[in-house]
Design an enzyme around this catalytic site. Structure first.
Site, mmCIF file in Angstrom:
data_model
loop_
_atom_site.group_PDB
_atom_site.id
_atom_site.type_symbol
_atom_site.label_atom_id
_atom_site.label_comp_id
_atom_site.label_asym_id
_atom_site.label_seq_id
_atom_site.Cartn_x
_atom_site.Cartn_y
_atom_site.Cartn_z
ATOM 1 N N CYS A 1 1.051 -1.159 0.079
ATOM 2 C CA CYS A 1 0.163 0.183 0.080
ATOM 3 C C CYS A 1 0.975 1.096 0.054
ATOM 4 O O CYS A 1 1.748 1.246 0.768
ATOM 5 C CB CYS A 1 -0.944 -0.208 1.435
ATOM 6 S SG CYS A 1 -2.051 1.436 1.481
ATOM 7 N N CYS B 1 -1.095 3.780 -6.543
ATOM 8 C CA CYS B 1 -1.668 3.331 -5.477
ATOM 9 C C CYS B 1 -2.039 1.928 -5.917
ATOM 10 O O CYS B 1 -2.064 1.591 -7.155
ATOM 11 C CB CYS B 1 -3.072 4.182 -5.437
ATOM 12 S SG CYS B 1 -4.501 3.291 -4.614
#
Ligand code: DGL
Length: 419
Positions: A153, A277
């Site tokens: 992440c 992302c």
């Protein structure tokens, strides 16, 4: 006057730094107080005093986005498995390894905590994710500890990588910790293939606010960077029912706004897109299409105002494969790779709200309310307002399941129940 302002700024920085240290210190103290791993967010210290090689590799994200990184790790083949020499040998580099995946879905989007001034709380969440992976407990039973933690992440890497590294050091736990941001910047530098123009980093609002990518990219390549932060795209990909706009329309509108502002600033031509992302590789085609759409879009005078800003061929960089390589190098260097013999299954977990937790704010659909989710303060790493339960493919919303099935076949296969 100037020295007075400087003094105030130094005091502000000192306060922020000590609040940050406090988050790590209290997580470290909490886990130390429970060396048997018998409390939430703790681990069995003895698990890390033996040979770790046979343990699984932990991978976590705020939701399903990190599955794109897991897929890249499973598909990675850049080395000879027996010798470790550079060069694919037709056998995945992580063959024989097993994985524990965790998606902190109940507390996502991580990318929106910075906008409400709650990055300290986000950093505590990230430490809690790491503790879950290190520990042996989930809400319905036992799980194995892990020998490595992959922060799959970008937002969690931007805010929490150094925290996890200092916490594991303080605990004396010899696990490998790898994040996606430096790996992505390294990938950009290594695969430029003639692209030397501007880089557009597409990421969450939080990752953009941290400036982690501009810093990392400028360090390795010196190329100009512009950021496009989205507050909704990751949640839309996750299947959040409160996001009503179709994914393609969200991307097109956000890319349009990004190009308008780049044009107003007379920015350089963009020839590279950084998928900053981990959810975005699932919609990589839609992202390319949106840039191509705006490139060809004429204005009222028939001119194409964005044709100069968007190179005809855009290169996309997905940090996932580079993260896989960073993980391989770390495990290999530490002699922590397993022999390709293990048949252990991968395990998947996801967080869900815990209605039994006093004062928890729940919406009608059972999710945490926005006010509750983004109103929390750090200082209680062992809180159980969300709990972690096994994730199976049938728990994913249909559109998300379709994306995973179509784009991440190796992961999809290991998400299926054992026969
Ligand atoms: N997948 C996460 C990332 O790479 C972000 C999603 C979220 O905002 O929770 O930054």
């Amino acid at each position: 006057m100037r020295s007075c302002l400087r003094l105030i700024w130094c005091v502000v920085l000192a306060v922020v730094a000590s609040a940050q240290e406090e988050v790590v210190a209290s997580a470290v103290a909490h886990a130390r107080a429970h060396p048997q791993g018998d409390a939430p967010a703790s681990f069995v210290v003895a698990d890390y005093r033996r040979d770790l090689r046979d343990l699984p590799i932990g991978v976590f994200d705020s939701g399903v986005g990190g599955l794109t990184v897991l897929e890249a790790i499973k598909a990675h083949d850049r080395h000879h498995n027996l010798t470790g020499a550079e060069g694919a040998d037709g056998v995945p580099d992580f063959a024989g390894e097993s994985f524990v995946y965790f998606g902190d879905q109940a507390n996502m989007p991580y990318g929106n905590y910075s906008a409400v001034g709650r990055t300290d709380f986000l950093r505590e969440l990230v430490l809690r994710d790491a503790l879950f992976l290190l520990g042996r407990r989930h809400a319905r039973g036992a799980k194995p500890p892990v020998k490595a933690i992959v922060i799959a992440c970008n937002t969690a890497t931007a805010y929490g990588l150094e925290d996890i590294r200092s916490a594991v050091k303080a605990w004396g736990v010899p696990v490998i910790v790898v994040g996606v941001v430096e790996a992505g910047a390294q990938g950009l530098a290594e695969t430029a293939e003639g692209a030397q123009g501007g880089v557009a980093v597409l990421a969450t609002v939080g990752t953009c606010a941290s400036n982690a990518y501009p810093k990392a990219i400028v360090k390795v390549s010196g190329r100009p960077v512009r950021q496009l932060g989205s507050a909704t795209l990751a949640a839309a990909i996750e299947g959040d029912p409160s996001v009503k706009t179709p994914i393609r329309d969200i991307i097109r509108a956000e890319v349009g706004a990004f190009l308008r502002s780049a044009s107003a600033d007379q920015a350089v031509t963009i020839d590279t897109l950084m998928l900053g992302c981990t959810h975005y590789p699932l919609v990589a085609d839609e992202i390319s299409e949106a840039f191509a759409y705006w490139r060809d879009q004429p204005d009222a005078d028939g001119r194409k105002p964005y044709a100069r800003l968007v190179a005809p061929k855009l290169k996309q960089v997905d940090p996932a494969a580079w993260t896989a390589e960073a993980l391989w190098r770390s495990l290999h260097g530490a002699k922590m790779r397993v022999e390709p013999k293990s048949t252990a299954r991968d395990l998947f977990f996801v967080s869900v709200p815990n209605p039994a937790w006093p004062g928890v704010g729940l919406a009608a659909d059972g999710s945490l309310t926005y006010e509750y989710k983004y109103g929390r303060q750090p200082g209680q790493v062992g809180r159980e307002d969300t709990i972690n339960v096994p994730l199976t493919a049938d728990m994913l919303p249909a559109p998300t399941a379709r994306l995973v099935r179509e784009k991440l076949p190796l992961t999809w296969k290991s998400l299926q129940p054992a026969r």
